[in-house]
Design a protein around this motif. Structure first.
Motif, mmCIF file in Angstrom:
data_model
loop_
_atom_site.group_PDB
_atom_site.id
_atom_site.type_symbol
_atom_site.label_atom_id
_atom_site.label_comp_id
_atom_site.label_asym_id
_atom_site.label_seq_id
_atom_site.Cartn_x
_atom_site.Cartn_y
_atom_site.Cartn_z
ATOM 1 N N GLY A 98 74.693 6.394 8.071
ATOM 2 C CA GLY A 98 75.513 7.542 8.446
ATOM 3 C C GLY A 98 75.631 8.565 7.342
ATOM 4 N N GLY A 99 75.658 8.107 6.100
ATOM 5 C CA GLY A 99 75.785 9.029 4.978
ATOM 6 C C GLY A 99 74.545 9.852 4.731
ATOM 7 N N LEU A 100 73.403 9.393 5.223
ATOM 8 C CA LEU A 100 72.149 10.113 5.005
ATOM 9 C C LEU A 100 71.808 11.073 6.136
ATOM 10 C CD1 LEU A 100 69.866 7.235 3.647
ATOM 11 C CD2 LEU A 100 71.061 9.005 2.330
ATOM 12 N N ILE A 101 72.419 10.867 7.273
ATOM 13 C CA ILE A 101 72.046 11.662 8.448
ATOM 14 C C ILE A 101 72.266 13.156 8.245
ATOM 15 C CG2 ILE A 101 72.662 12.115 10.862
ATOM 16 C CD1 ILE A 101 72.873 9.094 11.251
ATOM 17 N N SER A 115 66.479 12.354 17.263
ATOM 18 C CA SER A 115 67.884 12.268 16.886
ATOM 19 C C SER A 115 68.084 10.979 16.099
ATOM 20 C CB SER A 115 68.783 12.294 18.134
ATOM 21 O OG SER A 115 70.142 12.427 17.777
ATOM 22 N N PHE A 116 69.246 10.866 15.478
ATOM 23 C CA PHE A 116 69.556 9.689 14.665
ATOM 24 C C PHE A 116 70.769 8.961 15.222
ATOM 25 C CE2 PHE A 116 67.389 12.489 11.599
ATOM 26 C CZ PHE A 116 66.438 11.615 11.095
ATOM 27 N N ILE A 117 70.750 7.640 15.085
ATOM 28 C CA ILE A 117 71.918 6.804 15.367
ATOM 29 C C ILE A 117 72.135 5.916 14.151
ATOM 30 C CG2 ILE A 117 71.733 6.843 17.872
ATOM 31 C CD1 ILE A 117 70.211 4.242 17.776
ATOM 32 N N ALA A 151 77.567 11.115 13.787
ATOM 33 C CA ALA A 151 77.475 10.973 12.329
ATOM 34 C C ALA A 151 77.649 12.307 11.602
ATOM 35 C CB ALA A 151 76.177 10.299 11.894
ATOM 36 N N LEU A 152 77.981 13.369 12.340
ATOM 37 C CA LEU A 152 78.310 14.649 11.710
ATOM 38 C C LEU A 152 79.797 14.904 11.861
ATOM 39 C CD1 LEU A 152 75.413 16.955 12.984
ATOM 40 C CD2 LEU A 152 75.483 15.555 10.900
#
Length: 632
Positions: free
Chosen positions: A297-300, A72-74, A315-316
């Motif tokens: 956040g813009g790349l997630i 997952s991403f943060i 971030a979605l």
């Protein structure tokens, strides 16, 4: 388990259904080598003598298998704390019907709504294998909560009823009791919260940083080594159970952090002493580890479409939903749309504690706030940004709550520029400059500065539409994005005129849920931060509520804390909601906005449509991600 007494009658302390379990346990494959080498005891010795047995079939889920690493991403290192939120191991927690049930605790007994006896699970251990006992509760209460060096503000407000602390007792190694002089209906709710109070600590670990338990010379040396000002700052530095960024701090959560603070990537592994098992004797969590990578956040969203995340929600936003749905085959994932459970997906908060002496009376005037609300074109916002799927409403409770009232949801929520202009004229704001902007009594043009943390991609577009409507009222909206911490500090100090945040956290309240969002009792409510400070600091900081409506809400809040039956709690909630519907303390835009949740198709037991809300529910927490598992 005893039934809750009258003070908690409306909040059912749920008894988990008896699960078919024969007592056999299964060793976790990823830990088998450590067990064989003698580095870990076998699973039968790692779990409590009375573990929490999870009957997955009762919730329509399937028994899983161990293994796998969840990616997952943060967006920043501090977001590691969401593992505590989403892991959702609590003394007591909400079940899927939002009832309170024992979790870490084996049982809870409540007498007269004021005597709470907490029963621990015999044999339960911290993630480092040390016993979890009553001593961990005693340490927090006596050595932390009642230590003015560590708690300069005194005992935490949650632990006071009518200003009085509880009597704390250790009944035995697995049993503690808190006795207050009056009912404390907030106590269990707080323990089940997204950010719980943690009324216990791993005493065996924390004592090394406490002046009571370590020789002064040794502690002073450690203070210098860690470049702390004193022993209290040193202790607080390592006492970070919510922040979760100290890999040495034992935990009771399903996963353990292995990475140092301020890492670019956080790796977590399973807690070998976790207290939950399934009905075939497999210790949860099913998933062995979590890989959290920091990304812009813009790349997630783009990374998610490429299949680089197994579970992603942060971030979605709904704006990402079309491309997420379009790319699900390529990315081999499912996209679920969970309705947000907040009272409003986004709300503007006229700050009644704004420092400007000319603006402040207007911001405190309900007619002004009502006019602003009537100037918001919610239909255009809904159709343009949410394809008409959101609800065009004021800040109000949702249909899932017994308090839902269409009149409250629709109060001052229509787009009516004629009425709004007339209301502003009646306030005496009739003078305008050459640009058509109304003028304040001191001659300044009415420029409303709206500040936001900018964490929701939709905010800019929403505020552009709001600005267009307000321009027709002779008002200019100035949009100013800020860092979250800077925004909060400006709000708390009265420097921010109209911050933007979510509506109420709890948009699906029940009678026994604390009406904290509705009363001036917390500085994080941006409508009245200084009034909230006044309450939270026992009148040492901030200001007392200055309007009749705010004073009444505070009276009602106190009445709810003393309520002894559901009927009284219900009546209090209804009056508070009616006051908010009339006063428009916050200007809601839309509610029930779908929140995209992306899950790999290999990931099982992910619910398709449930509420996504901070409290109650802890976002993913109430949906028990320790029960998710990979099909391969």
């Amino acid at each position: 388990m005893r039934c809750l007494a009258a003070a908690l009658a409306a909040l059912i302390l749920a008894t988990l259904p008896a699960a078919a379990y024969d007592g056999a346990v299964v060793e976790t494959p990823s830990l088998a080598d450590q067990v064989a080498a003698g580095d870990l005891p076998p699973v039968a010795e790692r779990i409590p003598e009375e573990p929490l047995i999870v009957d997955l079939s009762a919730s329509g889920r399937t028994i899983g298998q161990h293994g796998g690493e969840l990616r997952s991403f943060i967006t920043r290192s501090r977001d590691i704390r969401y593992i505590v939120v989403h892991g959702y191991a609590r003394l007591v927690g909400y079940d899927r019907d939002y009832r309170i049930a024992p979790d870490i605790l084996r049982d809870v007994e409540v007498e007269d709504g004021r005597i709470f006896t907490l029963h621990l699970r015999r044999g339960h251990r911290w993630s480092d294998g040390h016993p979890f006992t009553a001593e961990d509760f005693r340490y927090w209460w006596e050595d932390v909560a009642n230590n003015l060096d560590l708690q300069p503000g005194g005992i935490p407000e949650l632990m006071l009823v009518g200003g009085a602390p509880p009597t704390f007792e250790i009944l035995d190694e697995q049993t503690v009791r808190y006795t207050w002089p009056a009912p404390h209906p907030r106590f269990l709710l707080a323990l089940a919260g997204a950010r719980p109070p943690f009324i216990y600590r791993p005493a065996h670990y924390m004592k090394q940083f406490h002046t009571t338990y370590r020789p002064a010379e040794e502690l002073a040396s450690l203070v210098r080594e860690e470049r702390a000002r004193n022993w209290a700052q040193l202790h607080n530095k390592f006492d970070n159970m919510y922040r979760f960024d100290n890999p040495d701090l034992p935990t009771l959560q399903p996963w353990v952090n292995l990475s140092e603070k301020n890492s670019n990537r956080y790796l977590l592994t399973r807690n070998p002493y976790y207290h939950r098992i399934d009905t075939v004797g497999q210790q949860l969590p099913y998933i062995d580890g979590i890989d959290l990578t920091i990304a812009s956040g813009g790349l997630i969203p783009s990374k998610v479409t490429l299949g680089e995340a197994d579970l992603q929600v942060r971030a979605l936003s709904f704006a990402d939903a079309p491309v997420l749905l379009q790319s699900k085959e390529e990315g081999d994932y499912n996209t679920f749309l969970w309705p947000m459970g907040a009272g409003s997906a986004i709300a503007l908060y006229p700050n009644q504690n704004f420092e400007d002496p000319v603006w402040r009376p207007l911001l405190r005037d309900a007619r002004f706030r009502q006019a602003l609300s009537l100037g918001v074109d919610r239909s255009t916002i809904n159709q343009t940004l949410y394809f008409g799927l959101a609800k065009e409403r004021a800040v109000a409770v949702l249909e899932a709550s017994p308090f839902f009232d269409p009149a409250h949801a629709e109060a001052f929520a229509t787009f009516d520029l004629e009425t709004a202009n007339a209301m502003l004229d009646e306030l005496g704001l009739t003078e305008r400059n050459r640009d058509g902007l109304r003028l304040l009594p001191d001659g300044r043009p009415m420029e409303i500065v709206v500040e936001t943390a900018g964490e929701q991609p939709d905010e800019g577009d929403i505020l552009e539409i709001v600005a267009e409507g307000w321009r027709e009222l002779g008002l200019k909206l100035i949009y100013r994005p800020l860092d979250r911490d800077i925004l909060r500090n400006r709000v708390y100090s009265g420097e921010s005129m109209m911050p933007v945040w979510f509506g109420w956290n709890n948009g699906i309240p029940q009678p026994a849920h604390e009406p904290r969002d509705l009363a001036p009792v917390d500085q994080t409510n941006f409508a009245w931060p200084m009034w909230g400070q006044h309450f939270q600091t026992k009148e040492q900081v901030g200001e007392a509520p200055a309007t009749p409506e705010a004073k009444r809400l505070l009276e009602l809040y106190h009445a709810w804390t003393e309520a002894t039956d559901e009927a009284t709690q219900t009546a209090i909630w209804q009056e508070m909601l009616a006051i908010h519907a009339e006063q428009i303390f916050s200007i809601g835009v839309v509610s029930a906005v779908p929140q995209p949740v992306v899950a790999s198709r290999r990931l099982q037991n992910v619910p398709k449509e449930v509420f996504y809300t901070w409290d109650p529910g802890a976002q993913l927490g109430v949906h028990r991600i320790d029960e998710f598992w990979f099909a391969e």
